[in-house]
Motif scaffolding. Structure first.
Motif, mmCIF file in Angstrom:
data_model
loop_
_atom_site.group_PDB
_atom_site.id
_atom_site.type_symbol
_atom_site.label_atom_id
_atom_site.label_comp_id
_atom_site.label_asym_id
_atom_site.label_seq_id
_atom_site.Cartn_x
_atom_site.Cartn_y
_atom_site.Cartn_z
ATOM 1 N N ARG A 185 5.084 12.073 -1.125
ATOM 2 C CA ARG A 185 4.266 9.719 -0.689
ATOM 3 C C ARG A 185 4.916 9.230 0.483
ATOM 4 O O ARG A 185 4.447 8.032 1.075
ATOM 5 N N GLU A 186 6.199 9.423 0.688
ATOM 6 C CA GLU A 186 7.159 8.501 1.599
ATOM 7 C C GLU A 186 6.445 9.484 3.201
ATOM 8 O O GLU A 186 5.885 8.343 4.162
ATOM 9 N N ALA A 187 5.585 10.906 3.056
ATOM 10 C CA ALA A 187 5.130 10.769 4.779
ATOM 11 C C ALA A 187 3.842 9.829 4.207
ATOM 12 O O ALA A 187 3.223 9.491 6.047
ATOM 13 N N ALA A 188 3.308 10.218 3.530
ATOM 14 C CA ALA A 188 1.637 9.661 3.521
ATOM 15 C C ALA A 188 2.604 7.578 3.798
ATOM 16 O O ALA A 188 1.584 6.959 4.643
ATOM 17 N N LYS A 189 2.776 6.807 2.763
ATOM 18 C CA LYS A 189 4.129 6.046 3.531
ATOM 19 C C LYS A 189 3.931 5.775 5.323
ATOM 20 O O LYS A 189 3.464 4.478 6.092
ATOM 21 N N VAL A 190 4.493 6.675 5.412
ATOM 22 C CA VAL A 190 4.640 6.485 7.568
ATOM 23 C C VAL A 190 3.626 6.269 7.980
ATOM 24 O O VAL A 190 3.142 5.750 9.341
ATOM 25 N N PHE A 199 -3.153 6.769 -3.436
ATOM 26 C CA PHE A 199 -3.741 7.879 -5.211
ATOM 27 C C PHE A 199 -4.670 8.042 -4.602
ATOM 28 O O PHE A 199 -4.635 9.395 -5.199
ATOM 29 N N THR A 200 -5.734 7.903 -4.465
ATOM 30 C CA THR A 200 -7.541 8.343 -3.999
ATOM 31 C C THR A 200 -7.018 9.511 -3.621
ATOM 32 O O THR A 200 -8.301 10.889 -3.291
ATOM 33 N N HIS A 201 -6.051 9.703 -2.257
ATOM 34 C CA HIS A 201 -6.320 10.520 -1.315
ATOM 35 C C HIS A 201 -4.981 11.789 -0.954
ATOM 36 O O HIS A 201 -4.736 13.044 -0.496
ATOM 37 N N ILE A 202 -4.055 11.215 -2.134
ATOM 38 C CA ILE A 202 -2.830 11.839 -2.051
ATOM 39 C C ILE A 202 -2.362 12.046 -3.618
ATOM 40 O O ILE A 202 -2.333 13.722 -4.088
#
Length: 289
Positions: A185-190, A199-202
């Motif tokens: 999640r943190e990597a996606a937020k970066v 939500f839909t992609h991760i």
């Protein structure tokens, strides 16, 4: 090394396999024999094998197909509602449950109640003449629908089943949602992925195997539903609420047509086994090589 590990696993699993064969194998074989026999309570110990006449009688019975239609519609609709609501509640309530996990015990309370007791409870609550819900609806709005009438019985049963078993899917999805590593999640937020896109992609792809399992389990459970429907409304007017399990019960205990009832039960077992195999196959296809 791998062969030795496999051999050890088979040895360890052998007692469980033997136990299941002893406890489930004999009744299953007996059901198969009775399903191709002319049998009643009079000749229960000495059935006469007569071929597949019971299966032809079941497949040619319009009440059987009506029961299959009811069970299929009921299973699909309740499974879809329970899966969708459980997923939504698990994601929406996850921060609250993480801080106060004792709330999960409260959410699980409807699932703890026996389905037959749940049916009896709602039978009293929704009764047209003495039920509190129709009474207050009539007091406030001047009229109250007949929740257990043939026109509304199916919707009422779907709502009751959904209310009782959505906590099960909530527990499954919350467990799976909590097991997603926060590093992802943190990597996606970066990278700028937040909110609904996160939500839909991760998260949703990570929850997909749990979604398949939850939907499959709840569909099978809804398809074979018996106790709460039988206690609440029975087979309904003209058999309008006859599930496949109620059809089997009626044929066995009320009509004493044991062979026909067991033939229908074998068909129910085949459908349930096929659905379980399909769920396992879908999960295996998603497993990385």
């Amino acid at each position: 090394m791998a062969n030795e590990s496999l051999k050890e696993n088979r040895i360890l699993a052998a007692p469980v396999v033997v136990f299941l064969l002893a406890m489930l194998g004999f009744p299953a074989i007996l059901d198969l024999i009775y399903s191709i026999s002319t049998v009643s309570f009079e000749n229960l110990r000495d059935p006469t094998i007569s071929g597949f006449g019971n299966y032809r009688a079941v497949l040619g019975d319009p009440y059987f197909w009506s029961a299959v239609s009811f069970s299929t519609r009921f299973g699909l609709l309740t499974a879809a509602l329970e899966t969708a609501l459980g997923l939504f509640l698990a994601v929406f309530l996850a921060p609250l449950i993480q801080r106060r996990f004792w709330l999960m015990a409260i959410f699980m309370m409807p699932m703890i109640i026996a389905p037959s007791m749940m049916g009896l409870m709602y039978r009293l609550v929704l009764h047209e003449f003495v039920g509190p819900l129709p009474y207050y609806l009539f007091e406030f709005f001047g009229e109250s629908p007949a929740f257990l009438s043939p026109q509304l019985a199916f919707r009422t049963l779907v709502v009751i089943e959904t209310l009782q078993w959505t906590p099960f899917t909530l527990l499954l999805f919350y467990t799976a949602y909590s097991s997603i590593p926060n590093d992802i999640r943190e990597a996606a937020k970066v990278d700028g992925t937040r909110g609904l896109r996160l939500f839909t992609h991760i998260e949703l792809p990570a929850l997909l195997p749990t979604l398949v399992v939850a939907f499959g389990i709840r569909f099978i459970d809804g398809f074979r539903v018996f106790d709460n429907i039988y206690v609440l409304i029975g087979s309904g007017a003209g058999g309008s609420s006859t599930s496949l399990s109620i059809y089997i019960y009626t044929a066995f205990f009320k009509s004493a047509d044991i062979g026909k009832a067991l033939a229908a039960s074998v068909l129910l077992f085949v459908v349930a086994f096929g659905l379980l195999w399909l769920v396992g196959w879908l999960l295996k296809k998603r497993r990385p090589a």
